[in-house]
Write a protein that holds these residues in place. Sequence first.
Motif, PDB file in Angstrom:
ATOM      1  N   ARG A 121       0.747  -1.097  -0.065  1.00 36.00           N
ATOM      2  CA  ARG A 121      -0.366  -0.013  -0.079  1.00 36.00           C
ATOM      3  C   ARG A 121       1.200   1.022  -0.076  1.00 36.00           C
ATOM      4  O   ARG A 121       2.135   1.571   0.180  1.00 36.00           O
ATOM      5  CB  ARG A 121      -0.933   0.049   1.355  1.00 36.00           C
ATOM      6  CG  ARG A 121      -1.698  -1.010   1.393  1.00 36.00           C
ATOM      7  CD  ARG A 121      -2.640  -1.210  -0.032  1.00 36.00           C
ATOM      8  NE  ARG A 121      -4.478  -0.256   1.096  1.00 36.00           N
ATOM      9  CZ  ARG A 121      -5.190  -0.299   0.289  1.00 36.00           C
ATOM     10  NH1 ARG A 121      -5.529  -0.136  -1.049  1.00 36.00           N
ATOM     11  NH2 ARG A 121      -5.986   0.898   1.093  1.00 36.00           N
ATOM     12  N   SER A 123       0.523   3.457   1.595  1.00 33.39           N
ATOM     13  CA  SER A 123       1.191   4.698   3.033  1.00 33.39           C
ATOM     14  C   SER A 123       2.060   3.040   4.094  1.00 33.39           C
ATOM     15  O   SER A 123       2.203   4.093   4.898  1.00 33.39           O
ATOM     16  CB  SER A 123      -0.378   4.350   4.486  1.00 33.39           C
ATOM     17  OG  SER A 123      -1.038   3.308   3.824  1.00 33.39           O
ATOM     18  N   SER A 124       2.378   2.066   3.203  1.00 28.42           N
ATOM     19  CA  SER A 124       3.509   1.145   3.717  1.00 28.42           C
ATOM     20  C   SER A 124       4.541   1.446   3.117  1.00 28.42           C
ATOM     21  O   SER A 124       5.802   1.217   3.586  1.00 28.42           O
ATOM     22  CB  SER A 124       3.399  -0.161   3.249  1.00 28.42           C
ATOM     23  OG  SER A 124       1.310  -0.750   4.339  1.00 28.42           O
ATOM     24  N   GLY A 138      -2.157   3.193  -7.874  1.00 27.70           N
ATOM     25  CA  GLY A 138      -3.224   4.304  -7.015  1.00 27.70           C
ATOM     26  C   GLY A 138      -3.194   5.582  -8.030  1.00 27.70           C
ATOM     27  O   GLY A 138      -3.129   5.048  -9.202  1.00 27.70           O
ATOM     28  N   ASP A 157      -2.553   8.583  -4.941  1.00 24.23           N
ATOM     29  CA  ASP A 157      -2.817   7.146  -3.956  1.00 24.23           C
ATOM     30  C   ASP A 157      -3.836   6.457  -4.172  1.00 24.23           C
ATOM     31  O   ASP A 157      -4.727   6.471  -5.181  1.00 24.23           O
ATOM     32  CB  ASP A 157      -3.938   8.943  -3.185  1.00 24.23           C
ATOM     33  CG  ASP A 157      -4.471   8.856  -1.857  1.00 24.23           C
ATOM     34  OD1 ASP A 157      -4.603   7.778  -1.376  1.00 24.23           O
ATOM     35  OD2 ASP A 157      -4.646   9.568  -1.085  1.00 24.23           O
ATOM     36  N   ASP A 158      -3.361   5.386  -3.399  1.00 25.14           N
ATOM     37  CA  ASP A 158      -4.398   4.134  -3.762  1.00 25.14           C
ATOM     38  C   ASP A 158      -5.700   3.769  -2.199  1.00 25.14           C
ATOM     39  O   ASP A 158      -6.468   3.339  -1.876  1.00 25.14           O
ATOM     40  CB  ASP A 158      -3.317   3.245  -3.103  1.00 25.14           C
ATOM     41  CG  ASP A 158      -2.611   2.889  -2.376  1.00 25.14           C
ATOM     42  OD1 ASP A 158      -2.801   3.225  -1.391  1.00 25.14           O
ATOM     43  OD2 ASP A 158      -1.972   2.084  -1.844  1.00 25.14           O
ATOM     44  N   GLY A 159      -5.730   5.458  -1.590  1.00 26.92           N
ATOM     45  CA  GLY A 159      -7.373   5.580  -0.379  1.00 26.92           C
ATOM     46  C   GLY A 159      -5.932   5.546   0.982  1.00 26.92           C
ATOM     47  O   GLY A 159      -6.700   5.490   1.615  1.00 26.92           O
ATOM     48  N   SER A 160      -5.324   4.414   0.635  1.00 30.26           N
ATOM     49  CA  SER A 160      -4.522   5.028   2.681  1.00 30.26           C
ATOM     50  C   SER A 160      -3.449   5.572   2.333  1.00 30.26           C
ATOM     51  O   SER A 160      -2.786   6.344   3.677  1.00 30.26           O
ATOM     52  CB  SER A 160      -3.740   3.676   2.380  1.00 30.26           C
ATOM     53  OG  SER A 160      -2.343   4.015   0.898  1.00 30.26           O
ATOM     54  N   GLY A 161      -2.955   6.581   1.532  1.00 32.00           N
ATOM     55  CA  GLY A 161      -2.705   8.141   2.050  1.00 32.00           C
ATOM     56  C   GLY A 161      -2.165   8.027   0.087  1.00 32.00           C
ATOM     57  O   GLY A 161      -1.667   7.260  -0.976  1.00 32.00           O
TER      58      GLY A 161
END
Length: 214
Positions: A121, A123-124, A138, A157-161
């Motif tokens: 992700r 955010s990871s 994303g 952005d993939d929805g997690s950030g």
Amino acid sequence: MHVKLAACAAIALACAALAPPERAARPPLTYTIARARTFAAGREVTVEGIVTVPSGVIDAGFAIQDATGGIWVADSTQHLRTGARMRVTGTLASSHGLLTLVSPGIRRIGHGRVPRPRRVRASSVGERTEGRLVTVRGTAVDSVTNDAPYGHKLRIDDGSGAVQIFFPAGAGDFDFRAIRPGTRVTITGFSGQYDQTLEVLPRSRADVVVARGR
């Protein structure tokens, strides 16, 4: 006189025979890359891994990865392609936040399969992925911007950030015409960092897949 010399020579040979044999130099202790990454800056370590980012694509150096992690090697003397298996002895240092092996002693020890990128992700992307090949998917937050002479950058952005994608100038030409705000893209590249900015750096145009439509 000759008898004395012969006697001395015999004594010297006997002493040499009794002397303990010289110990062969021990090879350096080789750490997994994950283990080497736990040490403090200034520590000298030896690691082995497969080249995942070839020489000259991202600044002066290359990246290697084993089953446990990856790391950047700062070097301007080698011209390595992906798949080369290397043994590197160097000193751990931080280069604008990116853990790096500097002043390396480098030896090619074979060839291997390039590790498959890890899907993560946005955010990871961070310390746990740093040095590895990763794939993120994303939507473009904005347009691609020119950061000459270093390259181009984009946020997705993939929805997690959101995470920054940095297209290094050394990676060759990229086709940005189809990437606009809202475009869905899949990016494979090196998980890196520049100062406080976490980023993924594709190695060539083949690392960038643009989805049709939105």
